[in-house]
Design a protein around this motif. Structure first.
Motif, short mmCIF file in Angstrom:
data_model
loop_
_atom_site.label_atom_id
_atom_site.label_comp_id
_atom_site.label_asym_id
_atom_site.label_seq_id
_atom_site.Cartn_x
_atom_site.Cartn_y
_atom_site.Cartn_z
N LEU A 119 0.82 -1.21 0.00
CA LEU A 119 0.00 0.00 0.00
C LEU A 119 0.86 1.26 0.00
N PHE A 120 2.02 1.23 0.65
CA PHE A 120 2.94 2.36 0.55
C PHE A 120 3.30 2.61 -0.92
N CYS A 121 3.57 1.54 -1.63
CA CYS A 121 3.91 1.66 -3.06
C CYS A 121 2.75 2.23 -3.86
N VAL A 122 1.53 1.78 -3.56
CA VAL A 122 0.34 2.30 -4.25
C VAL A 122 0.19 3.79 -4.00
N CYS A 123 0.43 4.21 -2.76
CA CYS A 123 0.35 5.63 -2.41
C CYS A 123 1.24 6.47 -3.31
N PHE A 124 2.49 6.07 -3.44
CA PHE A 124 3.42 6.88 -4.22
C PHE A 124 3.23 6.71 -5.73
#
Length: 326
Positions: A119-124
């Motif tokens: 989800l961190f990756c999706v955010c960025f």
């Protein structure tokens, strides 16, 4: 898309929040379908969506009201929030959130950590596509660093009874207030608001976040498992000492120490004794006063923003946070 009932009185905002959830879901594409399904369940678990709501409203501060861009930024912020929640649940060993089983309790810690990282990756990914400038992207990277530092600070202070009000506020500033501040700031900056108004939005969000977390911690002593969607007094059991306890301990540390020395061995009877001590020394009442002061500070910053229909909604939502029961 399931959007929390608190937004029923704001139909336009509720619709935008539904679009935010759809955008997040559209970016979740994992080869492992169990992981994908689990993350999507979190997206639709019924969270309040406060941070994207504040971002969407603050996106009306400036002259550039690009709805698609505002929704994308709000989606990135909510994705970041969800990622931190997954990691929180692992650290806190929480079995439920919003009344449903947490990812790590259904599977294991490794599964949950990878889901949060994803989800961190999706955010960025979302931010990189829609943020106005690289500077904004870098700003959010620094903000995430501060959020995680707040989480580490909380982990480091577990079972430390000497924690002060200043320690607590420092922890909350990073752990919770930072993301509220970033949400308000991001909406404002993407609307091309002036430097002065983006900083008003930042300060407003910070104060809202401080009041929100204090209220959240108060509810841990006052609520029940069914209304809160999580175990009552879970923080004390995990060695996380929050403001009502800290204020009460200032009046008579010796009354609390024998109980707190038991750490994770606290019994249900011990928890009742702690609750009675906190009530006796007015820990909740003192914490409520500080939450009110932060809310007043938030309203003061809100008053400095340009007039517009969004402003009354911000007033109403911010005031409601202080009076909530869940």
């Amino acid at each position: 898309m399931r959007v929390h009932q608190m937004w029923n009185g704001y139909p336009d905002l509720k619709e935008d929040l539904s679009v935010v959830l759809k955008l997040i879901e559209s970016h979740i594409r994992v080869h492992n379908k169990t992981v994908e399904t689990t993350i999507k369940e979190l997206v639709h678990s019924g969270g309040k969506l406060l941070r994207p709501a504040y971002s969407l409203l603050c996106a009306q501060i400036g002259p550039d009201n690009d709805k698609d861009k505002a929704i994308a930024v709000a989606a990135a912020l909510e994705t970041l929030h969800m990622a931190t929640l997954i990691h929180d649940d692992v650290i806190d060993e929480a079995d439920t959130r919003h009344g449903i089983s947490t990812i790590h309790s259904k599977y294991d810690n490794k599964f949950a950590i990878y889901s949060g990282d994803y989800l961190f990756c999706v955010c960025f990914t979302i931010l990189s596509k829609h943020a106005t400038s690289l500077a904004h992207l870098e700003f959010n990277s620094r903000s995430m660093e501060k959020i995680l530092s707040g989480e580490l600070e909380q982990l480091d202070s577990r079972y430390r009874s000497a924690v002060t009000v200043k320690d607590y506020l420092s922890r909350v500033s990073g752990k919770t207030a930072q993301l509220f501040a970033v949400s308000c700031y991001s909406g404002a900056i993407e609307s091309q608001a002036s430097r002065r108004h983006t900083m008003n939005a930042w300060n407003m969000g910070h104060h809202i976040g401080m009041a929100f977390q204090i209220m959240d911690d108060i509810l841990d002593y006052q609520g029940d498992c069914n209304t809160l969607g999580k175990p009552v007094m879970a923080d004390i059991k995990q060695g996380i000492y929050t403001l009502p306890l800290i204020y009460a301990m200032q009046a008579n540390p010796g009354a609390f120490q024998p109980l707190l020395d038991k750490k994770s061995s606290l019994t249900d009877e011990d928890m009742v004794s702690l609750t009675e001590l906190i009530k006796k020394y007015e820990g909740v009442e003192k914490a409520l006063l500080l939450a009110q002061r932060y809310t007043d500070k938030a309203i003061k910053q809100l008053n400095k923003l340009p007039d517009g229909p969004y402003k009354e909604k911000l007033y109403q939502i911010t005031a409601a946070l202080l009076n909530r029961t869940v």
